[in-house]
Every structure is written in structure tokens, then in C-alpha cells.
Design a protein around this motif. Structure first.
Motif, mmCIF file in Angstrom:
data_model
loop_
_atom_site.group_PDB
_atom_site.id
_atom_site.type_symbol
_atom_site.label_atom_id
_atom_site.label_comp_id
_atom_site.label_asym_id
_atom_site.label_seq_id
_atom_site.Cartn_x
_atom_site.Cartn_y
_atom_site.Cartn_z
ATOM 1 N N VAL A 1 28.351 -20.652 7.161
ATOM 2 C CA VAL A 1 29.561 -21.427 6.909
ATOM 3 C C VAL A 1 29.912 -21.245 5.436
ATOM 4 C CG1 VAL A 1 30.595 -23.722 6.889
ATOM 5 C CG2 VAL A 1 28.984 -23.091 8.708
ATOM 6 N N ASN A 2 31.115 -20.754 5.181
ATOM 7 C CA ASN A 2 31.547 -20.484 3.813
ATOM 8 C C ASN A 2 32.424 -21.626 3.314
ATOM 9 O OD1 ASN A 2 30.356 -18.040 4.381
ATOM 10 N ND2 ASN A 2 32.280 -16.934 4.610
ATOM 11 N N THR A 3 32.078 -22.185 2.167
ATOM 12 C CA THR A 3 32.906 -23.199 1.522
ATOM 13 C C THR A 3 33.016 -22.854 0.044
ATOM 14 O OG1 THR A 3 31.148 -24.712 0.783
ATOM 15 C CG2 THR A 3 31.880 -24.911 3.083
ATOM 16 N N ARG A 4 33.769 -23.655 -0.688
ATOM 17 C CA ARG A 4 33.899 -23.392 -2.121
ATOM 18 C C ARG A 4 32.579 -23.595 -2.857
ATOM 19 N NH1 ARG A 4 36.965 -28.236 -1.573
ATOM 20 N NH2 ARG A 4 36.027 -30.066 -2.553
ATOM 21 N N PHE A 5 31.629 -24.260 -2.207
ATOM 22 C CA PHE A 5 30.333 -24.486 -2.835
ATOM 23 C C PHE A 5 29.386 -23.304 -2.647
ATOM 24 C CE2 PHE A 5 31.891 -28.758 -1.650
ATOM 25 C CZ PHE A 5 32.056 -29.263 -2.930
ATOM 26 N N GLY A 6 29.631 -22.485 -1.628
ATOM 27 C CA GLY A 6 28.756 -21.351 -1.385
ATOM 28 C C GLY A 6 28.619 -21.053 0.094
ATOM 29 N N PHE A 7 27.476 -20.484 0.454
ATOM 30 C CA PHE A 7 27.185 -20.101 1.833
ATOM 31 C C PHE A 7 26.145 -21.065 2.398
ATOM 32 C CE2 PHE A 7 28.097 -16.182 -0.587
ATOM 33 C CZ PHE A 7 29.296 -15.843 0.024
ATOM 34 N N HIS A 8 26.425 -21.590 3.584
ATOM 35 C CA HIS A 8 25.560 -22.597 4.190
ATOM 36 C C HIS A 8 24.961 -22.091 5.496
ATOM 37 C CE1 HIS A 8 27.670 -25.875 1.800
ATOM 38 N NE2 HIS A 8 28.604 -24.937 1.833
ATOM 39 N N ILE A 9 23.664 -22.294 5.657
ATOM 40 C CA ILE A 9 23.036 -22.218 6.975
ATOM 41 C C ILE A 9 23.025 -23.643 7.504
ATOM 42 C CG2 ILE A 9 20.940 -21.668 8.260
ATOM 43 C CD1 ILE A 9 20.198 -19.744 5.993
ATOM 44 N N VAL A 10 23.572 -23.845 8.700
ATOM 45 C CA VAL A 10 23.774 -25.204 9.207
ATOM 46 C C VAL A 10 23.017 -25.397 10.515
ATOM 47 C CG1 VAL A 10 25.478 -26.876 10.023
ATOM 48 C CG2 VAL A 10 26.036 -25.356 8.114
ATOM 49 N N ARG A 11 22.378 -26.545 10.620
ATOM 50 C CA ARG A 11 21.714 -26.934 11.867
ATOM 51 C C ARG A 11 22.283 -28.276 12.318
ATOM 52 N NH1 ARG A 11 15.511 -28.144 11.378
ATOM 53 N NH2 ARG A 11 16.348 -30.114 10.593
ATOM 54 N N ILE A 12 22.725 -28.334 13.563
ATOM 55 C CA ILE A 12 23.194 -29.589 14.152
ATOM 56 C C ILE A 12 21.999 -30.244 14.832
ATOM 57 C CG2 ILE A 12 24.856 -30.682 15.678
ATOM 58 C CD1 ILE A 12 26.111 -29.083 13.381
ATOM 59 N N ASP A 13 21.615 -31.411 14.340
ATOM 60 C CA ASP A 13 20.418 -32.078 14.847
ATOM 61 C C ASP A 13 20.714 -33.037 15.995
ATOM 62 O OD1 ASP A 13 18.753 -30.834 12.876
ATOM 63 O OD2 ASP A 13 19.559 -32.241 11.404
ATOM 64 N N ARG A 14 21.869 -33.688 15.933
ATOM 65 C CA ARG A 14 22.200 -34.687 16.961
ATOM 66 C C ARG A 14 23.687 -34.970 16.907
ATOM 67 N NH1 ARG A 14 20.698 -41.068 16.473
ATOM 68 N NH2 ARG A 14 21.573 -41.787 18.448
ATOM 69 N N ARG A 15 24.267 -35.303 18.046
ATOM 70 C CA ARG A 15 25.679 -35.676 18.110
ATOM 71 C C ARG A 15 25.832 -37.022 18.814
ATOM 72 N NH1 ARG A 15 29.155 -31.526 16.934
ATOM 73 N NH2 ARG A 15 28.283 -29.415 16.967
ATOM 74 N N VAL A 16 26.734 -37.828 18.298
ATOM 75 C CA VAL A 16 27.117 -39.073 18.960
ATOM 76 C C VAL A 16 28.623 -38.992 19.179
ATOM 77 C CG1 VAL A 16 27.201 -41.580 18.842
ATOM 78 C CG2 VAL A 16 25.276 -40.340 17.806
ATOM 79 N N ALA A 17 29.027 -38.847 20.436
ATOM 80 C CA ALA A 17 30.437 -38.635 20.749
ATOM 81 C C ALA A 17 31.252 -39.898 20.507
ATOM 82 C CB ALA A 17 30.594 -38.184 22.197
ATOM 83 N N GLY A 18 32.451 -39.704 19.967
ATOM 84 C CA GLY A 18 33.366 -40.818 19.758
ATOM 85 C C GLY A 18 34.350 -40.937 20.908
ATOM 86 N N ASP A 19 35.554 -41.391 20.594
ATOM 87 C CA ASP A 19 36.589 -41.607 21.605
ATOM 88 C C ASP A 19 37.543 -40.420 21.646
ATOM 89 O OD1 ASP A 19 35.570 -44.235 21.937
ATOM 90 O OD2 ASP A 19 36.705 -44.862 20.160
ATOM 91 N N THR A 20 38.026 -40.092 22.829
ATOM 92 C CA THR A 20 39.004 -39.019 22.979
ATOM 93 C C THR A 20 40.374 -39.492 22.506
ATOM 94 O OG1 THR A 20 37.813 -38.090 24.863
ATOM 95 C CG2 THR A 20 40.130 -37.479 24.618
#
Length: 262
Positions: A193-212
Motif C-alpha cells: 500500500v503506497n501512501t505519502r508516508f511510504g510503502f506499507h505491508i498491511v495485515r487485516i486482523d479482524r473486521r467488525v461490519a457496520g451498517d449498509t
């Protein structure tokens, strides 16, 4: 293939007899730091700009020798891209149904990352290569993520294995937010993932779904997004057509799929 690409990257950049100097290429490369090859991306961008400038001159929208400015570019595209289709309600509803993760509110993501920070002291290309090697290692052995974060991340979260804890929409920069919230998957993301801060390796650990979010509340937003996407596709095709009729040295262009400008 690599030899061909390296030759293109070092050859003079010339568009229909107009040479673009190394200083201009180097300056443009500063704007393409997140590209795999910033110099090649700069060459491509400058060649596109010169193609558009020459087309504007040929249509008497710009004086010979003048640089391409926003007014001339807008006039050129308004004249040439006249058959770009607008999305209808069915198109928008289809997009809404196909991308449910993008149209929820109050979603919560628990995520971790490894940041390879952009600094003035580190050239971008080697930094990206280092990040890509680390990503490949983590994808191959996900259980090493925490150790890689502790050893390599330039974020204070390195001390806790890269954990960012709970993240909500609006908490991060747009590119990082899109990576977290625009999919439903878990685990290590397969791309940096490229941002102005640099290059990120990202891991999604958990999701809590909101409202549609109801369709009608986002219909205008979807229509604007689809319009921009179609216009970008038309622009790429238009540039490919210009390139197909030009004499270009020092950079390669893909061919157009079909006629756009008659």
C-alpha cells in the motif's frame, strides 16, 4: 525483455522529432516515487504530455512552441472526447451490489502494518525493492509478520508487532483507508500500500461490519466515480491512438483497443 526495457530507459526521449531532456525527466521522476520504475514512469508521462501538446497545436488550440497548460488541455479533451458514455441508474446499482464493503458506515478494522518510510536520505527505488522483498517473505510465512514489523518498520507500532489496533474510516490517509475498508478479506494484503508516508505491508486482523448505506444516499457518489473511471479509460485509449500515429523513441506505449477519435 529486460534488455529491451533498459535500452528504452536510457535512450533519448523524442516525440515526433521533439527531444525531451534528461533534466526534465529527472524532475518529473520526483512525482513518480511510488512507481516501480520512477524514471520510466516519468518518460511515459512526459511523452504523453508532449503528444497532447502537439495535438493541441495541430488543432490551433495552442501556439506552436507553447507549453501545454490546463486551459489548452481542457479545450483539447472537450473537443476530442465527445462520446464518453454516462452511467445510468442500472450501472450504479450494479456497482453498488458488487462492492458492498464500500458502502457501509461505522465499520471497524483491526489492522497491523510494516512501514518502509520515505525519507530524503533513502532513494525510492531501493526502498520499494526492500519493501517488496519483505512482503514476499511475509506472504510466504505469515507468522513472521510481527517479527518483520519489529525489525523493519519505521512506525512506532513496530514495538507492538506493527499493530494499529482499532481503525475507523477517516482515521487514516485515503490510500490506506481504501486498502483496509474496500475489501472484506483478512490476513496479509498481497500488494504494498503506497501512501505519502511510504510503502506499507498491511495485515487485516479482524473486521467488525457496520451498517449498509442505502443506495439512494450514495447514488450520486457512485455515478461520479463511474464517470471518472470511464473518462480515464477513454483518455488512455485516446493517448494510445495518438502514440500509434507518432514517432516516439525512448519509451514504449501499449496499443489502443479501437478507434475513439475519428
Amino acid at each position: 525483455m529486460n534488455d529491451v526495457l533498459s535500452e528504452a530507459a536510457t535512450a533519448p526521449l523524442v516525440v515526433n522529432g521533439i527531444a525531451i531532456g534528461d533534466d526534465a525527466i529527472a524532475a518529473e521522476a520526483e512525482h513518480h516515487g511510488d512507481a516501480r520504475d520512477p524514471l520510466d514512469a516519468a518518460r511515459h508521462a512526459l511523452a504523453v504530455r508532449e503528444l497532447l501538446r502537439q495535438r493541441a497545436v495541430s488543432l490551433a488550440l495552442l501556439d506552436e512552441g507553447a507549453p501545454l497548460d490546463d486551459a489548452a488541455l481542457d479545450a483539447l479533451l472537450a473537443r476530442e472526447l465527445t462520446h464518453v458514455p454516462e452511467p445510468d441508474r442500472a450501472d450504479c446499482e450494479r456497482y453498488y451490489a458488487q462492492h458492498p464493503a464500500r458502502f457501509r458506515r461505522n465499520d471497524i478494522v483491526y489492522a497491523s502494518h510494516v512501514l518502509f518510510a520515505v525519507t530524503d536520505r533513502v532513494p525510492l527505488a531501493p526502498l520499494r525493492q526492500r519493501a517488496e522483498r519483505a512482503l514476499a517473505d511475509v506472504v510466504a510465512a505469515p507468522d513472521t509478520f510481527d517479527a518483520v514489523a519489529r525489525a523493519s518498520s519505521n512506525c512506532p507500532s513496530a514495538q507492538v508487532g506493527g499493530s494499529l489496533g482499532q481503525v475507523l474510516r477517516g482515521d487514516t490517509v485515503p490510500e490506506f483507508e481504501a486498502a483496509l475498508f474496500d475489501t472484506d478479506g483478512l490476513g496479509v494484503l498481497p500488494k504494498l500500500v503506497n501512501t505519502r508516508f511510504g510503502f506499507h505491508i498491511v495485515r487485516i486482523d479482524r473486521r467488525v461490519a457496520g451498517d449498509t448505506v442505502p443506495f439512494d444516499a450514495v447514488a450520486a457518489q457512485i455515478a461520479a466515480h463511474l464517470t471518472a473511471r470511464v473518462r480515464q479509460r477513454a483518455m488512455r485509449q485516446y493517448v494510445a491512438i495518438l502514440a500509434g500515429g507518432a514517432r516516439i523513441e525512448g519509451v514504449r506505449f501499449d496499443g489502443a483497443n479501437g478507434p475513439l477519435v475519428q
